[in-house]
Design a protein around this motif. Structure first.
Motif, PDB file in Angstrom:
ATOM      1  N   SER A 298       0.828  -1.200   0.000  1.00  0.00           N
ATOM      2  CA  SER A 298       0.000   0.000   0.000  1.00  0.00           C
ATOM      3  C   SER A 298       0.862   1.250   0.000  1.00  0.00           C
ATOM      4  O   SER A 298       2.033   1.222   0.404  1.00  0.00           O
ATOM      5  N   LEU A 299       0.275   2.335  -0.430  1.00  0.00           N
ATOM      6  CA  LEU A 299       0.891   3.641  -0.317  1.00  0.00           C
ATOM      7  C   LEU A 299       0.773   4.122   1.125  1.00  0.00           C
ATOM      8  O   LEU A 299       0.068   3.518   1.938  1.00  0.00           O
ATOM      9  N   ASN A 300       1.448   5.217   1.453  1.00  0.00           N
ATOM     10  CA  ASN A 300       1.423   5.739   2.829  1.00  0.00           C
ATOM     11  C   ASN A 300       1.729   4.638   3.841  1.00  0.00           C
ATOM     12  O   ASN A 300       1.020   4.446   4.831  1.00  0.00           O
ATOM     13  N   SER A 301       2.782   3.914   3.568  1.00  0.00           N
ATOM     14  CA  SER A 301       3.201   2.812   4.435  1.00  0.00           C
ATOM     15  C   SER A 301       4.719   2.825   4.516  1.00  0.00           C
ATOM     16  O   SER A 301       5.403   3.471   3.709  1.00  0.00           O
ATOM     17  N   THR A 302       5.269   2.113   5.485  1.00  0.00           N
ATOM     18  CA  THR A 302       6.729   2.035   5.561  1.00  0.00           C
ATOM     19  C   THR A 302       7.282   1.316   4.347  1.00  0.00           C
ATOM     20  O   THR A 302       8.423   1.568   3.945  1.00  0.00           O
ATOM     21  N   TRP A 303       6.483   0.413   3.750  1.00  0.00           N
ATOM     22  CA  TRP A 303       6.921  -0.266   2.534  1.00  0.00           C
ATOM     23  C   TRP A 303       7.164   0.746   1.412  1.00  0.00           C
ATOM     24  O   TRP A 303       8.229   0.766   0.796  1.00  0.00           O
ATOM     25  N   ALA A 304       6.177   1.597   1.143  1.00  0.00           N
ATOM     26  CA  ALA A 304       6.326   2.598   0.089  1.00  0.00           C
ATOM     27  C   ALA A 304       7.414   3.611   0.439  1.00  0.00           C
ATOM     28  O   ALA A 304       8.206   4.016  -0.424  1.00  0.00           O
ATOM     29  N   GLN A 305       7.474   3.988   1.714  1.00  0.00           N
ATOM     30  CA  GLN A 305       8.463   4.983   2.125  1.00  0.00           C
ATOM     31  C   GLN A 305       9.884   4.448   1.962  1.00  0.00           C
ATOM     32  O   GLN A 305      10.816   5.206   1.678  1.00  0.00           O
ATOM     33  N   GLY A 306      10.046   3.144   2.129  1.00  0.00           N
ATOM     34  CA  GLY A 306      11.359   2.548   1.952  1.00  0.00           C
ATOM     35  C   GLY A 306      11.905   2.779   0.546  1.00  0.00           C
ATOM     36  O   GLY A 306      13.095   3.044   0.358  1.00  0.00           O
ATOM     37  N   TYR A 307      11.020   2.703  -0.467  1.00  0.00           N
ATOM     38  CA  TYR A 307      11.430   2.977  -1.838  1.00  0.00           C
ATOM     39  C   TYR A 307      11.689   4.463  -2.051  1.00  0.00           C
ATOM     40  O   TYR A 307      12.653   4.849  -2.724  1.00  0.00           O
ATOM     41  N   LEU A 308      10.834   5.295  -1.467  1.00  0.00           N
ATOM     42  CA  LEU A 308      11.006   6.737  -1.639  1.00  0.00           C
ATOM     43  C   LEU A 308      12.291   7.219  -0.977  1.00  0.00           C
ATOM     44  O   LEU A 308      12.976   8.104  -1.497  1.00  0.00           O
ATOM     45  N   ASP A 309      12.624   6.657   0.164  1.00  0.00           N
ATOM     46  CA  ASP A 309      13.863   7.049   0.844  1.00  0.00           C
ATOM     47  C   ASP A 309      15.085   6.734  -0.016  1.00  0.00           C
ATOM     48  O   ASP A 309      16.068   7.487  -0.024  1.00  0.00           O
ATOM     49  N   ARG A 310      15.023   5.614  -0.733  1.00  0.00           N
ATOM     50  CA  ARG A 310      16.158   5.171  -1.535  1.00  0.00           C
ATOM     51  C   ARG A 310      16.179   5.819  -2.921  1.00  0.00           C
ATOM     52  O   ARG A 310      17.256   6.067  -3.490  1.00  0.00           O
ATOM     53  N   LEU A 311      14.989   6.110  -3.462  1.00  0.00           N
ATOM     54  CA  LEU A 311      14.894   6.523  -4.865  1.00  0.00           C
ATOM     55  C   LEU A 311      14.363   7.942  -5.017  1.00  0.00           C
ATOM     56  O   LEU A 311      13.611   8.248  -5.950  1.00  0.00           O
ATOM     57  N   SER A 312      14.729   8.815  -4.115  1.00  0.00           N
ATOM     58  CA  SER A 312      14.362  10.227  -4.191  1.00  0.00           C
ATOM     59  C   SER A 312      15.607  11.072  -3.987  1.00  0.00           C
ATOM     60  O   SER A 312      16.582  10.641  -3.360  1.00  0.00           O
ATOM     61  N   GLY A 313      15.577  12.281  -4.516  1.00  0.00           N
ATOM     62  CA  GLY A 313      16.705  13.183  -4.342  1.00  0.00           C
ATOM     63  C   GLY A 313      16.799  14.174  -5.478  1.00  0.00           C
ATOM     64  O   GLY A 313      15.935  14.233  -6.357  1.00  0.00           O
ATOM     65  N   ASN A 314      17.864  14.947  -5.482  1.00  0.00           N
ATOM     66  CA  ASN A 314      18.041  15.990  -6.491  1.00  0.00           C
ATOM     67  C   ASN A 314      18.468  15.451  -7.847  1.00  0.00           C
ATOM     68  O   ASN A 314      18.347  16.134  -8.857  1.00  0.00           O
ATOM     69  N   ASP A 315      18.998  14.248  -7.878  1.00  0.00           N
ATOM     70  CA  ASP A 315      19.422  13.647  -9.135  1.00  0.00           C
ATOM     71  C   ASP A 315      18.210  13.462 -10.059  1.00  0.00           C
ATOM     72  O   ASP A 315      17.206  12.864  -9.670  1.00  0.00           O
ATOM     73  N   SER A 316      18.293  13.955 -11.294  1.00  0.00           N
ATOM     74  CA  SER A 316      17.150  13.928 -12.214  1.00  0.00           C
ATOM     75  C   SER A 316      16.679  12.517 -12.542  1.00  0.00           C
ATOM     76  O   SER A 316      15.509  12.311 -12.896  1.00  0.00           O
ATOM     77  N   ARG A 317      17.559  11.528 -12.403  1.00  0.00           N
ATOM     78  CA  ARG A 317      17.147  10.160 -12.748  1.00  0.00           C
ATOM     79  C   ARG A 317      16.062   9.642 -11.806  1.00  0.00           C
ATOM     80  O   ARG A 317      15.268   8.768 -12.187  1.00  0.00           O
ATOM     81  N   TYR A 318      15.995  10.191 -10.589  1.00  0.00           N
ATOM     82  CA  TYR A 318      14.971   9.738  -9.655  1.00  0.00           C
ATOM     83  C   TYR A 318      13.565  10.148 -10.092  1.00  0.00           C
ATOM     84  O   TYR A 318      12.576   9.620  -9.581  1.00  0.00           O
ATOM     85  N   ASN A 319      13.467  11.082 -11.029  1.00  0.00           N
ATOM     86  CA  ASN A 319      12.158  11.450 -11.570  1.00  0.00           C
ATOM     87  C   ASN A 319      11.561  10.329 -12.399  1.00  0.00           C
ATOM     88  O   ASN A 319      10.383  10.399 -12.773  1.00  0.00           O
ATOM     89  N   TYR A 320      12.377   9.317 -12.683  1.00  0.00           N
ATOM     90  CA  TYR A 320      11.909   8.212 -13.516  1.00  0.00           C
ATOM     91  C   TYR A 320      11.513   6.986 -12.692  1.00  0.00           C
ATOM     92  O   TYR A 320      11.299   5.905 -13.245  1.00  0.00           O
ATOM     93  N   PHE A 321      11.378   7.176 -11.383  1.00  0.00           N
ATOM     94  CA  PHE A 321      10.776   6.152 -10.527  1.00  0.00           C
ATOM     95  C   PHE A 321       9.389   6.619 -10.126  1.00  0.00           C
ATOM     96  O   PHE A 321       9.194   7.772  -9.736  1.00  0.00           O
ATOM     97  N   ALA A 322       8.413   5.711 -10.221  1.00  0.00           N
ATOM     98  CA  ALA A 322       7.028   6.068  -9.886  1.00  0.00           C
ATOM     99  C   ALA A 322       6.298   4.849  -9.335  1.00  0.00           C
ATOM    100  O   ALA A 322       6.842   3.735  -9.302  1.00  0.00           O
TER     101      ALA A 322
END
Length: 353
Positions: free
Chosen positions: A149-173
């Protein structure tokens, strides 16, 4: 007027395709007949000798011809990271990244803006593929399928790893699957287990327990690299172990227990989760199991989900993904064409209403 668009996943026509009633063009024709303007492709299933034809001009021209003929837009390319293709080993990280890049390239050639990858895809493979995803302009969409589910530690685990200023992270959804928005266990699933011998006493207990979880809120699955363990912890946190103990005390049979276990394949999330994560959603699987003649889907909460997407300003696709045939084909012919037609009409009414 809402900008939400409608699509069909060709997974929906698997019975007609397997039985030889439809070929790939036939699936596109039936998709267009529903009024949908988008198509989601399972290339590994529906393109013979995959992936070779995709790289040939002859198939590319035919694909474009079909899209123009049926006025369809490619919406999502379903990828399956098959990392167990050898008996003696799992593919290395490098090999898995190469496979992901192959699918990104195929999707780009065929005109898709995103690919769907399964929750079993290692996060390292996604991360290692994002630079190439950016290069070809195709997002990697991680399917949010029940019990995740969204709004869960599962989803947040991906966001923590795949988010940031690097433009390539815009290609994770994320690609939410509407199986996470079930108000009840699908009636075709209930009937399957009833036909297998599940008794009404136990069916009632399972259904009431599911209703209680919907009313009181599901305990969400937690982030873990061990998906099997995380899934079992989720099930038990939502009462499976206690119910299983009760069933055994009452002398439940295999079909009774089968229905109990199957009920944990479905879940309910607050549609607010969609609004909170709208900037990370690239596509949606509008999962359906049984849509009646009155255009009411028996399990998934279409009105609530569409209302949330409208509020969020979503302008992407809701892609019908019919899965009810899995509960029917052992005892009757599956009319997937009619089910998709009904579901598309249900979506149209919700979107335009």
């Amino acid at each position: 007027m809402s900008q939400i668009k409608r699509s069909v996943s060709l997974y929906s026509y698997q019975d007609s395709y397997y039985d030889g009633k439809l070929d790939l063009e036939g699936c596109l024709r039936e998709t267009a007949a529903t009024g949908a303007t988008g198509v989601e492709l399972l290339a590994e299933t529906m393109i013979k000798q995959f992936p070779n034809p995709i790289f040939k001009e002859e198939f590319q021209a035919k694909w474009k011809e079909w899209l123009a003929k049926y006025n369809l837009t490619p919406t999502c390319y379903d990828a399956f990271l098959e990392n167990h293709i050898y008996d003696n080993r799992t593919l290395s990280l490098g090999e898995q990244v190469e496979m992901m890049q192959r699918d990104l390239k195929c999707a780009s050639i065929l005109g898709f803006s995103c690919i769907r990858t399964l929750v079993s895809t290692p996060i390292e493979v996604i991360e290692g593929s994002l630079a190439y995803a950016e290069e070809v302009g195709v997002k990697i969409g991680l399917e949010v399928h029940a019990p995740f589910s969204l709004n869960s530690t599962w989803a947040q685990g991906y966001l923590d790893r795949l988010s940031g200023n690097d433009s390539r992270y815009n290609y994770f959804a994320f690609i939410p699957d509407m199986g996470i928005f079930c108000k009840r266990v699908p009636d075709v699933v209930e009937d399957k287990w009833r036909h297998a011998g599940a008794k009404e006493e136990f069916i009632k207990i399972v259904n009431e327990a599911f209703e209680d979880r919907v009313a009181n809120g599901f305990t969400k699955i937690e982030y873990s690299l061990n998906l099997g363990e995380a899934n079992m912890n989720y099930r038990n946190a939502n009462g499976q172990a206690k119910l299983l103990e009760l069933f055994k005390e009452k002398g439940a049979g295999p079909a009774d227990i089968g229905y109990l276990m199957a009920s944990y394949t479905y879940s309910w999330s607050d549609p607010q989760d969609l609004i909170d994560n709208i900037d990370r959603i690239c596509h949606t699987h509008a999962k359906c199991y049984n849509t009646h003649e009155d255009y009411v889907e028996t399990a998934t909460a279409i009105p609530e989900v569409v209302a949330a997407y409208k509020k969020a300003g979503y302008d992407g696709y809701l892609s019908t993904e019919y899965e009810g045939g899995e509960s029917l084909r052992d005892r009757m012919i599956v009319d997937d064409i009619e089910q998709v037609r009904r579901h598309q009409e249900a979506l149209r009414r919700a979107i335009e209403g």
